[in-house]
Design a protein around this motif. Structure first.
Motif, PDB file in Angstrom:
ATOM      1  N   PHE A  47     -22.446  -9.867  16.591  1.00 51.41           N
ATOM      2  CA  PHE A  47     -21.687 -10.324  15.432  1.00 51.41           C
ATOM      3  C   PHE A  47     -22.414 -11.456  14.709  1.00 51.41           C
ATOM      4  N   GLY A  48     -22.935 -12.408  15.471  1.00 46.01           N
ATOM      5  CA  GLY A  48     -23.677 -13.510  14.863  1.00 46.01           C
ATOM      6  C   GLY A  48     -24.917 -13.030  14.132  1.00 46.01           C
ATOM      7  N   ALA A  51     -23.835 -11.241  10.947  1.00 45.32           N
ATOM      8  CA  ALA A  51     -23.372 -12.231   9.975  1.00 45.32           C
ATOM      9  C   ALA A  51     -24.554 -12.950   9.329  1.00 45.32           C
ATOM     10  N   TRP A  54     -26.231 -10.550   6.908  1.00 43.55           N
ATOM     11  CA  TRP A  54     -25.395 -10.385   5.716  1.00 43.55           C
ATOM     12  C   TRP A  54     -25.487 -11.601   4.794  1.00 43.55           C
ATOM     13  N   MET A  55     -25.481 -12.792   5.379  1.00 43.28           N
ATOM     14  CA  MET A  55     -25.545 -14.002   4.579  1.00 43.28           C
ATOM     15  C   MET A  55     -26.923 -14.208   3.950  1.00 43.28           C
TER      16      MET A  55
END
Length: 57
Positions: A47-48, A51, A54-55
């Motif tokens: 997940f990290g 994320a 994506w960022m």
């Protein structure tokens, strides 16, 4: 250095909890503790990572 020691204490806690479960005769819970903790760790890392990707754009 802080990250290294933080990771070491986390692993030590997992090992101590698992050992205590095993010594108390709760072998299934000890195995579950290892499997569940490992799975949650991998999911959190994934997940990290997603994320961060994506960022970053």
């Amino acid at each position: 250095v802080v990250g290294l020691f933080g990771g070491y204490t986390t692993v030590s806690s997992l090992c101590l909890q698992t050992l205590n479960l095993a010594l108390d005769g709760e072998r299934r819970l000890a195995v579950f503790n290892i499997v569940a903790s490992s799975a949650l760790c991998l999911l959190s890392v994934a997940f990290g990572f997603l994320a961060a990707v994506w960022m970053a754009g």
